[in-house]
Design a protein around this motif. Structure first.
Motif, mmCIF file in Angstrom:
data_model
loop_
_atom_site.group_PDB
_atom_site.id
_atom_site.type_symbol
_atom_site.label_atom_id
_atom_site.label_comp_id
_atom_site.label_asym_id
_atom_site.label_seq_id
_atom_site.Cartn_x
_atom_site.Cartn_y
_atom_site.Cartn_z
ATOM 1 N N ASP A 1 4.937 -8.755 -4.592
ATOM 2 C CA ASP A 1 4.739 -8.288 -4.289
ATOM 3 C C ASP A 1 5.955 -7.802 -3.006
ATOM 4 O OD1 ASP A 1 4.135 -5.890 -2.799
ATOM 5 O OD2 ASP A 1 1.664 -5.882 -2.211
ATOM 6 N N SER B 1 6.303 -6.773 -0.254
ATOM 7 C CA SER B 1 5.450 -6.643 1.256
ATOM 8 C C SER B 1 5.179 -8.294 1.451
ATOM 9 C CB SER B 1 4.427 -5.978 1.515
ATOM 10 O OG SER B 1 3.109 -6.119 0.535
ATOM 11 N N ARG C 1 8.706 -9.653 2.977
ATOM 12 C CA ARG C 1 8.079 -9.036 4.134
ATOM 13 C C ARG C 1 7.461 -10.021 5.589
ATOM 14 N NH1 ARG C 1 9.036 -4.095 1.857
ATOM 15 N NH2 ARG C 1 6.694 -3.215 1.365
ATOM 16 N N SER C 2 6.782 -9.505 4.930
ATOM 17 C CA SER C 2 5.857 -11.282 5.852
ATOM 18 C C SER C 2 6.391 -12.293 6.467
ATOM 19 C CB SER C 2 4.336 -10.914 5.141
ATOM 20 O OG SER C 2 3.412 -10.020 5.482
ATOM 21 N N TYR D 1 5.092 -5.066 12.789
ATOM 22 C CA TYR D 1 4.022 -5.020 12.402
ATOM 23 C C TYR D 1 3.765 -3.243 11.776
ATOM 24 C CZ TYR D 1 -1.341 -3.511 12.828
ATOM 25 O OH TYR D 1 -2.060 -3.100 13.251
ATOM 26 N N VAL E 1 5.589 -2.352 9.714
ATOM 27 C CA VAL E 1 6.728 -3.081 8.199
ATOM 28 C C VAL E 1 5.360 -3.731 7.342
ATOM 29 C CG1 VAL E 1 9.345 -2.118 8.832
ATOM 30 C CG2 VAL E 1 7.436 -4.620 8.691
ATOM 31 N N GLY E 2 4.257 -4.317 7.846
ATOM 32 C CA GLY E 2 3.331 -4.104 7.197
ATOM 33 C C GLY E 2 3.110 -6.540 7.579
ATOM 34 N N TRP E 3 3.723 -6.208 8.644
ATOM 35 C CA TRP E 3 3.662 -8.118 9.211
ATOM 36 C C TRP E 3 2.387 -8.000 9.358
ATOM 37 C CZ3 TRP E 3 4.416 -10.079 13.926
ATOM 38 C CH2 TRP E 3 3.701 -11.790 14.390
ATOM 39 N N ARG E 4 1.846 -9.930 9.198
ATOM 40 C CA ARG E 4 1.022 -9.533 9.575
ATOM 41 C C ARG E 4 0.557 -11.033 10.567
ATOM 42 N NH1 ARG E 4 1.156 -4.883 10.288
ATOM 43 N NH2 ARG E 4 -0.771 -3.349 9.882
ATOM 44 N N SER F 1 2.777 -17.097 7.835
ATOM 45 C CA SER F 1 3.594 -16.193 7.451
ATOM 46 C C SER F 1 3.906 -16.992 5.979
ATOM 47 C CB SER F 1 4.689 -15.593 7.905
ATOM 48 O OG SER F 1 4.459 -15.246 9.062
#
Length: 273
Positions: free
Chosen positions: A64, A66, A69-70, A138, A140-143, A231
């Motif tokens: 994925d 995402s 991106r993480s 945050y 763009v989907g980073w946690r 991450s």
């Protein structure tokens, strides 16, 4: 025949008080020119959009996008901190050419006070830039998928890395007096930053390039940030020692940078005329 002797001024003002004045002056400069912070964030933001959304699908492979991106965002945080080195060098160099540095030298203050105040101010502005980039991450989907203690340690690591690079930037800005020559070093610094694992793992790199990248302090801080933020991006068993023990190696690099840059920067600052 008499000889004019111009001794170094005996400090009569506390180093902490003098450093605070320089700190407040530098912060005021950024407050009255907020565009400087926007310029600092422009390049990392563009890279988030480029690598996270344009190339993200290809770099993620079957995973994925995402997830990539993480993986990317901790590297971008370190990129923001590292790119602050050139802005700090430019600030120190501009003070040198404007005559402000000479006026500070004429004051009865410790010669370490001015670079200390500048380093602290540049660290604070770097922290503001990091906070803004984390907000973008945050969106763009980073946690942060890690215990609170690890997250706090990651934040301390990023701040300490920015502080060490502030001192290195001051050293460059004062040691390289030619403004044009200093500007020419910016692409070299950017190239050194990119010679790392900010965007891609080191495993796919040729052996020589991989070795250099894995010992690059930028790569080490990136790996430590990814580990502490949860991450991903765990190094393989064949990776170099710094990537297998990134947190310890990252703080080791920071200590080494400070050990070298602080005394040399203070000495250069007091020696130049």
């Amino acid at each position: 025949m008499t000889t004019d002797i111009h001794p170094e001024p005996t400090p009569s003002v506390g180093a902490a008080a003098a450093a605070r004045v320089v700190f407040e002056r530098t912060i005021a400069m950024y407050r009255h020119a907020p565009g400087l912070l926007a310029v600092t964030l422009a390049a990392p933001l563009g890279m988030v959009l480029l690598f996270g959304f344009v190339f993200g699908g290809a770099l993620a492979g079957d995973a994925d996008p995402s997830v990539y991106r993480s993986y990317l965002m901790p590297g971008v945080f370190v990129l923001v901190a590292a790119m602050g080195l050139t802005s700090t060098a430019s600030t120190a160099n501009a003070d040198l050419h404007s005559g402000l540095t000479d006026r500070f030298r004429a004051l009865p203050i410790s010669r370490a006070a001015v670079p200390t105040g500048l380093a602290l101010a540049e660290t604070v502005t770097g922290v503001v830039a990091l906070a803004a980039m984390m907000g973008i991450g945050y969106l763009v989907g980073w946690r942060m998928d890690a215990p609170i203690a690890d997250i706090v340690l990651a934040l301390v690591l990023l701040c300490a890395f920015r502080h060490a690079l502030s001192w290195l930037g001051i050293l460059l800005g004062v040691a390289i007096s030619d403004e044009r020559m200093l500007q020419q070093t910016a692409p070299m610094i950017f190239g050194l930053i990119m010679f790392s694992n900010v965007f891609t793992p080191t495993e796919a790199m040729p052996s020589v390039v991989r070795t250099i990248a894995e010992w690059n302090p930028v790569s080490v801080v990136v790996a430590a940030s990814r580990e502490l933020f949860g991450s991903g991006g765990v190094a393989g068993v064949d990776a170099a020692w710094p990537l297998r023990h990134p947190v310890a190696a990252a703080f080791g690099w920071i200590a080494l940078l400070l050990f070298v840059a602080v005394p040399v920067a203070v000495r250069q600052y007091g020696a130049r005329r």
